[in-house]
Structures are given as structure tokens and as C-alpha cells.
Design a protein around this motif. Structure first.
Motif, PDB file in Angstrom:
ATOM      1  N   GLY A 126      -6.014  -6.521  -0.527  1.00 55.28           N
ATOM      2  CA  GLY A 126      -4.706  -6.956  -0.065  1.00 55.28           C
ATOM      3  C   GLY A 126      -3.571  -6.299  -0.828  1.00 55.28           C
ATOM      4  N   LYS A 127      -3.712  -6.215  -2.140  1.00 56.43           N
ATOM      5  CA  LYS A 127      -2.656  -5.599  -2.949  1.00 56.43           C
ATOM      6  C   LYS A 127      -2.544  -4.102  -2.674  1.00 56.43           C
ATOM      7  N   LEU A 128      -3.668  -3.449  -2.458  1.00 50.80           N
ATOM      8  CA  LEU A 128      -3.628  -2.025  -2.146  1.00 50.80           C
ATOM      9  C   LEU A 128      -3.012  -1.798  -0.762  1.00 50.80           C
ATOM     10  N   GLN A 129      -3.330  -2.670   0.168  1.00 49.19           N
ATOM     11  CA  GLN A 129      -2.727  -2.558   1.498  1.00 49.19           C
ATOM     12  C   GLN A 129      -1.216  -2.781   1.411  1.00 49.19           C
ATOM     13  N   ARG A 130      -0.812  -3.740   0.612  1.00 52.46           N
ATOM     14  CA  ARG A 130       0.624  -3.976   0.436  1.00 52.46           C
ATOM     15  C   ARG A 130       1.293  -2.761  -0.191  1.00 52.46           C
ATOM     16  N   TYR A 131       0.647  -2.145  -1.165  1.00 53.56           N
ATOM     17  CA  TYR A 131       1.218  -0.976  -1.834  1.00 53.56           C
ATOM     18  C   TYR A 131       1.518   0.124  -0.816  1.00 53.56           C
ATOM     19  N   ALA A 132       0.567   0.400   0.082  1.00 47.40           N
ATOM     20  CA  ALA A 132       0.745   1.475   1.058  1.00 47.40           C
ATOM     21  C   ALA A 132       1.749   1.108   2.135  1.00 47.40           C
ATOM     22  N   THR A 133       1.678  -0.122   2.648  1.00 42.32           N
ATOM     23  CA  THR A 133       2.573  -0.498   3.746  1.00 42.32           C
ATOM     24  C   THR A 133       4.006  -0.688   3.260  1.00 42.32           C
ATOM     25  N   ASP A 134       4.176  -1.211   2.055  1.00 45.27           N
ATOM     26  CA  ASP A 134       5.530  -1.322   1.510  1.00 45.27           C
ATOM     27  C   ASP A 134       6.147   0.059   1.300  1.00 45.27           C
ATOM     28  N   ALA A 135       5.327   1.011   0.865  1.00 51.37           N
ATOM     29  CA  ALA A 135       5.825   2.382   0.696  1.00 51.37           C
ATOM     30  C   ALA A 135       6.309   2.940   2.025  1.00 51.37           C
ATOM     31  N   ALA A 136       5.583   2.634   3.106  1.00 51.22           N
ATOM     32  CA  ALA A 136       5.980   3.110   4.433  1.00 51.22           C
ATOM     33  C   ALA A 136       7.312   2.507   4.856  1.00 51.22           C
ATOM     34  N   PHE A 137       7.480   1.214   4.625  1.00 48.69           N
ATOM     35  CA  PHE A 137       8.736   0.559   4.987  1.00 48.69           C
ATOM     36  C   PHE A 137       9.892   1.115   4.161  1.00 48.69           C
ATOM     37  N   ASP A 138       9.667   1.271   2.860  1.00 45.66           N
ATOM     38  CA  ASP A 138      10.731   1.751   1.973  1.00 45.66           C
ATOM     39  C   ASP A 138      11.154   3.180   2.309  1.00 45.66           C
TER      40      ASP A 138
ATOM     41  N   THR B  28       2.484   2.121  -9.151  1.00 44.82           N
ATOM     42  CA  THR B  28       1.656   3.266  -8.776  1.00 44.82           C
ATOM     43  C   THR B  28       0.444   3.387  -9.690  1.00 44.82           C
ATOM     44  N   THR B  29       0.654   3.184 -10.985  1.00 48.31           N
ATOM     45  CA  THR B  29      -0.457   3.271 -11.940  1.00 48.31           C
ATOM     46  C   THR B  29      -1.528   2.229 -11.625  1.00 48.31           C
ATOM     47  N   GLN B  30      -1.101   1.002 -11.344  1.00 44.95           N
ATOM     48  CA  GLN B  30      -2.054  -0.051 -11.022  1.00 44.95           C
ATOM     49  C   GLN B  30      -2.811   0.264  -9.729  1.00 44.95           C
ATOM     50  N   ALA B  31      -2.085   0.759  -8.730  1.00 42.21           N
ATOM     51  CA  ALA B  31      -2.722   1.077  -7.451  1.00 42.21           C
ATOM     52  C   ALA B  31      -3.765   2.176  -7.603  1.00 42.21           C
ATOM     53  N   LEU B  32      -3.425   3.198  -8.365  1.00 42.61           N
ATOM     54  CA  LEU B  32      -4.380   4.296  -8.571  1.00 42.61           C
ATOM     55  C   LEU B  32      -5.621   3.818  -9.320  1.00 42.61           C
ATOM     56  N   ALA B  33      -5.406   2.996 -10.327  1.00 41.02           N
ATOM     57  CA  ALA B  33      -6.542   2.497 -11.102  1.00 41.02           C
ATOM     58  C   ALA B  33      -7.460   1.641 -10.234  1.00 41.02           C
TER      59      ALA B  33
ATOM     60  N   PHE C  57      -8.466   4.175   3.728  1.00 40.30           N
ATOM     61  CA  PHE C  57      -7.095   4.078   3.224  1.00 40.30           C
ATOM     62  C   PHE C  57      -7.072   3.975   1.707  1.00 40.30           C
ATOM     63  N   ILE C  58      -8.094   3.350   1.120  1.00 39.64           N
ATOM     64  CA  ILE C  58      -8.135   3.262  -0.342  1.00 39.64           C
ATOM     65  C   ILE C  58      -8.382   4.643  -0.949  1.00 39.64           C
ATOM     66  N   ARG C  59      -9.264   5.436  -0.343  1.00 38.48           N
ATOM     67  CA  ARG C  59      -9.501   6.783  -0.852  1.00 38.48           C
ATOM     68  C   ARG C  59      -8.210   7.615  -0.790  1.00 38.48           C
ATOM     69  N   LYS C  60      -7.442   7.442   0.269  1.00 38.76           N
ATOM     70  CA  LYS C  60      -6.187   8.192   0.385  1.00 38.76           C
ATOM     71  C   LYS C  60      -5.199   7.776  -0.705  1.00 38.76           C
ATOM     72  N   ILE C  61      -5.172   6.506  -1.038  1.00 37.97           N
ATOM     73  CA  ILE C  61      -4.321   6.080  -2.155  1.00 37.97           C
ATOM     74  C   ILE C  61      -4.782   6.745  -3.444  1.00 37.97           C
ATOM     75  N   SER C  62      -6.093   6.796  -3.652  1.00 38.31           N
ATOM     76  CA  SER C  62      -6.629   7.357  -4.897  1.00 38.31           C
ATOM     77  C   SER C  62      -6.298   8.839  -5.047  1.00 38.31           C
ATOM     78  N   THR C  63      -6.056   9.531  -3.934  1.00 36.26           N
ATOM     79  CA  THR C  63      -5.718  10.956  -3.992  1.00 36.26           C
ATOM     80  C   THR C  63      -4.217  11.202  -3.855  1.00 36.26           C
TER      81      THR C  63
END
Length: 448
Positions: free
Chosen positions: A106-118, A22-27, A53-59
Motif C-alpha cells: 500500500g505504501k509503495l502504491q501510494r508513493y507511485a500514485t502520489d508522484a503521478a498526481f504531483d 524516496t529512500t524508504q520506497a527504494l529500500a 510496479f514494485i520492480r519499476k520503483i526499485s529501478t
């Protein structure tokens, strides 16, 4: 669907691009400039709204980020892993012009989509039933994307798949250091949770059922056959054991085990992405020496440069400007400890000039107990000409900008129409065909 065996050779591969914390994704998300013109979006075949989608991750709105991704690309989880972002979205990032590292999209997209699956988030439901049905021939990314989009609009769908595992090359062909087969099947199940998609497995259309029979069952068709078997070289020694098509070999170790005992040297023929993947996979399976043979030079290879760079770091060898002439057979067992006759022991090759013709007197041998051919796959488009009006050029089904063929209500998507592009292209084409079919089924048969 067929279940995967728990013990598979692919399980020994580590994740080449570990997931973000999460820290890496936010940064990383907070580095994005949220460009108005967004060149990254323009270079995404599925047109994901990447800045959004990146802005939504940042918030901290990860669920919203996942919704944005999946709305554009229902296979966003696998695309986050397998897309060549270096030449697509991230390759177009404005940071490249500022001599700074591109956003790790790609890594940010993986972060969000993996969260959805989990978390089990579900964003889509089937639309009100229209009473119309669509037959989908094939079970890969194009087929899945089409089925999902059609169900969102209330049309019934039946997938006719030749194998026992859906997902196409996402399941059987993606390099395991990018994505394993079980993860691909998890995505298949997630996509099909929308409900109402019938799957008919182990049916080869054109053999077990004719194209006309399938067409008569439905109001429209999507042909998403993918590609066929590996092309083999018709040179002396082709009957020797130890010679395989690269795609078929990759599928074997992804879905089960392979016996590499006695293989200390391997050769991969080709210079495309399949060849590079095969080289890296053989090294990962423990083959000490793996050499790629290619008829051109490094500048001419079609494989992505960043993938080949990684292969070289991992120990891959290469011989450029090579033309295979014949397979070399091993000698009978004897005091020198040679292997049994009838198995491959290497390749006899010649150097080629700029005209790609063999240079007289330049012959040499490359030892190998295993040879993989990654020189292309058969194109299956000609099978669809069983439907009058469907046209084929160079093995590919001819389609218009919406995926329509020359036959009313028959569309094509994915590798059988584009000749063999990326998962993201197949996904975009499957969705595009579904949207066109939806319009036709609601408004009437399309004129051709």
C-alpha cells in the motif's frame, strides 16, 4: 461540483500512515521477491501487477510504476490509502510464511500514485467516438471507474449523482486519518480529465428522473447507487437529540464542522469497520471517553482486527455481548447540573448469552451524550426494480459475472450489487461492467 469549506473538522487529523520518502520506497521495493505466481496479485480485486510496479520503483521508473497501477485501477491513489492491504495483497505476501514483515504494498502504491498526481502525469486519452452513450447512476468509485473505462473506448458517459460532491464514500465516509475529502475530490478531477463525461448533480434517479427516463436517453446503463441511509434502532427514546447514524455523522465532520461541546462520553453501536472508524474518529475529535457496544464478542466482530487494535491503542473502550434496550433521557436542568430534557444521556442495555438473547437481571446503563449507530445502511437495490427484468435479493441487485442484470444493456456495480464491500471491489466491478458494455455496444444487444 460543490466546493468544500476550507475549515473542516477532519483537518485536525494526522496521517495515520505517513508517505514514504524516496529512500524508504527504494529500500522497501528492493525487498520484494517478484514472485512468478504473485499471490499478492491474486488477492487484489483489480489485479494490479504488483511485482511489476514494485520492480519499476526499485529501478527508479516511478512513472512506469504509476502507469502499471492506473492501467489496472484508475482509483489506485485512493486505494493505496484505504485498501485493507493487511487482508488483501499484503496479507497474501509470501513473507508472511517466512515470519518476516510483508512488503508494504500500500505504501509503495501510494508513493507511485502520489508522484503521478504531483507531477501531473496523464496516461489515458478518450478513444475514437463510437456515437454510443452510457448513463451511470451514482457518483462513487464504481461509477467513476466505469465512466473512465468507457471513455477510453470512445463511448459518451453521463453520471447522474444525487449529491453535490462526486466520489461517494471516498469523499464523505473514509476516515480522515486515511484520506481527507479534498484528496478524494482531487482524484475525481484526475479521473475526469479524460474528458467527455457529463455530470448531472443533485438529481435523484427514482424521484427527479425515473429509471426508464434515464434508460431511454442512453444505449446502456450502469447502476452504481451505493448504499442508503444509516439503519436506526427502533427502541424507546429514539427521538432524543444526540442520536445519529454513524455514516451521516462522519460525512458532517468530513465536509464541515460538528459541535461536540458538552460531549465527554460517546457510544458507538456496532462491530464492523464503520463502527471502528467512528470510535477512532470521535477519539481524534477530542471526546475523552468513547465506548463501542457490540452484541457479539471480539472474535465475532466483522471489523478488521488491525483497525480495532489501533482503536484500542488510542484509548477505545468496549462492552461485548450487549443488547441496547432503550435510550436514556437526560433530566431537566437542576442543582446536579444535568443537561436539558430531550437529549440523550446514555443507553440502557442488557448482557446477552451465546444465543444472543438478553440475560434476565443483567441490565446496566452506559452514560453518553452522543450515540452513533453503525449497524448497517439501507440497501437501495429495490429502487432499480422500476426497470422490468432487474432482480433484487436481500436488497442487492442480482448480477452475473460481468455485472449484467436481467434487463438487456443494464449493468450494476459497487455496493448496490455487492452489499457493501471495499472501494477496490467497487472499482473492479465498475471497470468490469464497462468492459462488458463495450463488447455489447460493439457487437449488439446482449440476450438475457
Amino acid at each position: 461540483m460543490t466546493k468544500l469549506p476550507p475549515e473542516r473538522a477532519e483537518a485536525g487529523f494526522a496521517d495515520y500512515k505517513p508517505a514514504y520518502t524516496t529512500t524508504q520506497a527504494l529500500a522497501e521495493a528492493n525487498r520484494c521477491l517478484y514472485c512468478v505466481d504473485a499471490p499478492c496479485v491474486q488477492h487484489c480485486p483489480t489485479a494490479i501487477n504488483i511485482p511489476e510496479f514494485i520492480r519499476k520503483i526499485s529501478t527508479g521508473n516511478v512513472e512506469g510504476a504509476a502507469r502499471t497501477i492506473f492501467t489496472a485501477n484508475v482509483l489506485g491513489m485512493s486505494c493505496a490509502r484505504v485498501c485493507p492491504v493487511e487482508v488483501l495483497c499484503a496479507g497474501a505476501c509470501v513473507y508472511n510464511d517466512l515470519d518476516s514483515p510483508a512488503i508494504e504494498i500500500g505504501k509503495l502504491q501510494r508513493y507511485a500514485t502520489d508522484a503521478a498526481f504531483d507531477a501531473g502525469w496523464q496516461f489515458f486519452t478518450a478513444g475514437p467516438a463510437t456515437g454510443k452513450t452510457v448513463g451511470i447512476i451514482g457518483g462513487g468509485p464504481a461509477a467513476l471507474a466505469a465512466a473512465h473505462e468507457l471513455r477510453r473506448r470512445g463511448h459518451g458517459c453521463t453520471i447522474y449523482d444525487a449529491g453535490g460532491l462526486l466520489g461517494g464514500l471516498n469523499t464523505t465516509g473514509v476516515a480522515p486519518y486515511k484520506m481527507r475529502a479534498d484528496r478524494a475530490l482531487t482524484e475525481v478531477e484526475w479521473v475526469l480529465q479524460i474528458g467527455g463525461v457529463e455530470v448531472v448533480s443533485d438529481v435523484v434517479v427514482g424521484r427527479d428522473l425515473t429509471f426508464l427516463e434515464v434508460e431511454r436517453r442512453h444505449d446502456a446503463l450502469v447502476i452504481a447507487l451505493g448504499l442508503g441511509e444509516d439503519r436506526m434502532l427502533e427502541i424507546p427514546g429514539r427521538e432524543l437529540a444526540g442520536i445519529h447514524g454513524a455514516v451521516a455523522f462522519i460525512a458532517r465532520f468530513k465536509l464541515g464542522q460538528v459541535d461536540l461541546s458538552g460531549v465527554t462520553q460517546a457510544v458507538v453501536l456496532g462491530g464492523g469497520n464503520t463502527a471502528v472508524d467512528a470510535v477512532r474518529e470521535l477519539l481524534g475529535l477530542g471526546v475523552p471517553e468513547v465506548t463501542m457496544l457490540y452484541r457479539g464478542d471480539e472474535a465475532q466482530m466483522s471489523g478488521y482486527g488491525h483497525e480495532w487494535k489501533a482503536a484500542k491503542v488510542e484509548g477505545a473502550k468496549v462492552r461485548w455481548r450487549c443488547q441496547p434496550l432503550a435510550y436514556v433521557s437526560s433530566r431537566p436542568s437542576g442543582p446536579e447540573g444535568a443537561g436539558p430534557a430531550g437529549t440523550v444521556a446514555g443507553l440502557r442495555c442488557a448482557q446477552v448469552g451465546a444465543d444472543r438473547r438478553a440475560i434476565a437481571g443483567s441490565e446496566f446503563e452506559v452514560p453518553a451524550q452522543l450515540v452513533l449507530l453503525a449497524i448497517g445502511q439501507a440497501r437501495l437495490g429495490a429502487l432499480a426494480t422500476a426497470l422490468p427484468g432487474v432482480q433484487v435479493e436481500d436488497g442487492r441487485i442480482v448480477v452475473d459475472a460481468e455485472g449484467a442484470t436481467g434487463r438487456p444493456n443494464v449493468y450494476a456495480a459497487g455496493d448496490c450489487a455487492n452489499g457493501g464491500k471495499e472501494v477496490v471491489n467497487a472499482t473492479a466491478e465498475g471497470k468490469r461492467a464497462a468492459l462488458a458494455i463495450d463488447r455489447v455496444l460493439r457487437e449488439g444487444v446482449r440476450d438475457v
